[in-house]
Design a protein around this motif. Structure first.
Motif, short mmCIF file in Angstrom:
data_model
loop_
_atom_site.label_atom_id
_atom_site.label_comp_id
_atom_site.label_asym_id
_atom_site.label_seq_id
_atom_site.Cartn_x
_atom_site.Cartn_y
_atom_site.Cartn_z
N ASP A 71 0.83 -1.21 0.00
CA ASP A 71 0.00 0.00 0.00
C ASP A 71 0.86 1.26 0.00
O ASP A 71 0.37 2.34 -0.25
CB ASP A 71 -0.87 0.11 1.25
CG ASP A 71 -1.50 -1.17 1.69
OD1 ASP A 71 -1.26 -2.18 1.06
OD2 ASP A 71 -2.22 -1.14 2.68
N ASP A 72 2.14 1.12 0.31
CA ASP A 72 3.06 2.25 0.33
C ASP A 72 3.55 2.48 -1.10
O ASP A 72 4.50 1.85 -1.56
CB ASP A 72 4.23 1.94 1.28
CG ASP A 72 5.20 3.09 1.42
OD1 ASP A 72 5.14 4.04 0.61
OD2 ASP A 72 6.03 3.04 2.34
N ARG A 95 7.16 1.88 -5.73
CA ARG A 95 7.85 2.47 -6.89
C ARG A 95 9.35 2.26 -6.78
O ARG A 95 10.01 1.92 -7.76
CB ARG A 95 7.53 3.96 -6.99
CG ARG A 95 8.20 4.63 -8.19
CD ARG A 95 7.87 6.12 -8.25
NE ARG A 95 6.52 6.38 -8.61
CZ ARG A 95 6.09 6.57 -9.86
NH1 ARG A 95 6.94 6.50 -10.85
NH2 ARG A 95 4.84 6.82 -10.11
N ARG A 96 9.92 2.44 -5.58
CA ARG A 96 11.36 2.21 -5.39
C ARG A 96 11.72 0.75 -5.64
O ARG A 96 12.74 0.44 -6.26
CB ARG A 96 11.80 2.62 -3.98
CG ARG A 96 11.98 4.12 -3.80
CD ARG A 96 12.68 4.47 -2.50
NE ARG A 96 12.05 3.89 -1.33
CZ ARG A 96 11.07 4.46 -0.63
NH1 ARG A 96 10.61 5.65 -0.97
NH2 ARG A 96 10.56 3.86 0.43
N ALA A 97 10.88 -0.17 -5.17
CA ALA A 97 11.15 -1.60 -5.39
C ALA A 97 11.06 -1.94 -6.88
O ALA A 97 11.91 -2.67 -7.40
CB ALA A 97 10.18 -2.46 -4.57
N PHE A 98 10.05 -1.42 -7.57
CA PHE A 98 9.96 -1.64 -9.02
C PHE A 98 11.19 -1.07 -9.73
O PHE A 98 11.67 -1.60 -10.71
CB PHE A 98 8.70 -0.99 -9.60
CG PHE A 98 7.41 -1.72 -9.31
CD1 PHE A 98 7.39 -3.07 -8.99
CD2 PHE A 98 6.21 -1.04 -9.35
CE1 PHE A 98 6.20 -3.73 -8.74
CE2 PHE A 98 5.00 -1.69 -9.10
CZ PHE A 98 5.00 -3.04 -8.80
#
Length: 179
Positions: free
Chosen positions: A13-14, A19-22
């Protein structure tokens, strides 16, 4: 086994953490274009090949993006895979405040596609002209699958990459793989 303490855990949900992980997956950078009475372009890294037979590619476009409506209406599009030295072009077509219509192409080298007439960016490592083949719901994006009608590619040249939210270049660093 020792656990890597440098990792962080977040919930899906964060959105910022997601986005950072992607962003930990390096991708190429493209400019997707449509022609017609009001041509449009946008920088995109959500591009990939799908099939060789038939030749298919996909681009994922946010439902709120101008490109979403343009691509849906025209039914044909171009994909220009940017070269390592084309960060300026990537930033230009990502800028929400650039002019619209043909004027947005004034600062860059471009040519009309031979088969579709869509603007294609010059100096790129590859260019594709596509007709819309299928589209699918992808949450807040639509997955547009295009049938490749024609393509051009440079014999050599490195592509521009985005990794962890920053532009990067491919390097020619070789290391031996142990036997």
């Amino acid at each position: 086994m020792k656990v890597d303490q440098s990792t962080t855990s977040s919930t899906v949900d964060d959105a910022k953490a997601l986005r950072r992980a992607f962003g930990a997956f390096a991708t190429g950078v493209t400019v997707v274009t449509t022609g017609g009475p009001v041509p449009h372009a946008m920088t995109a890294n959500s591009f990939t090949s799908v099939s060789l037979d038939p030749p298919l590619v996909l681009v994922c476009i946010d439902r709120g993006a101008v490109m979403h409506q343009c691509l849906s209406m025209t039914g044909v599009f171009g994909v220009s895979v940017l070269g390592a030295r084309q960060e300026k072009e990537a930033r230009h077509f990502a800028n929400r405040y650039r002019p619209m219509g043909m004027a947005q192409f004034d600062p860059v080298e471009w040519m009309p596609g031979e088969l579709t007439g869509v603007p294609l960016i010059g100096g790129t490592v590859a260019r594709f002209e596509c007709e819309l083949w299928r589209s699918y719901d992808g949450g807040d994006h639509t997955i547009f699958i295009g049938k490749v009608l024609g393509m051009e590619q440079q014999a050599d040249g490195d592509g521009l990459l985005v990794y962890r939210g920053q532009f990067r270049e491919v390097t020619s660093y070789w290391r031996e793989v142990p036997a």
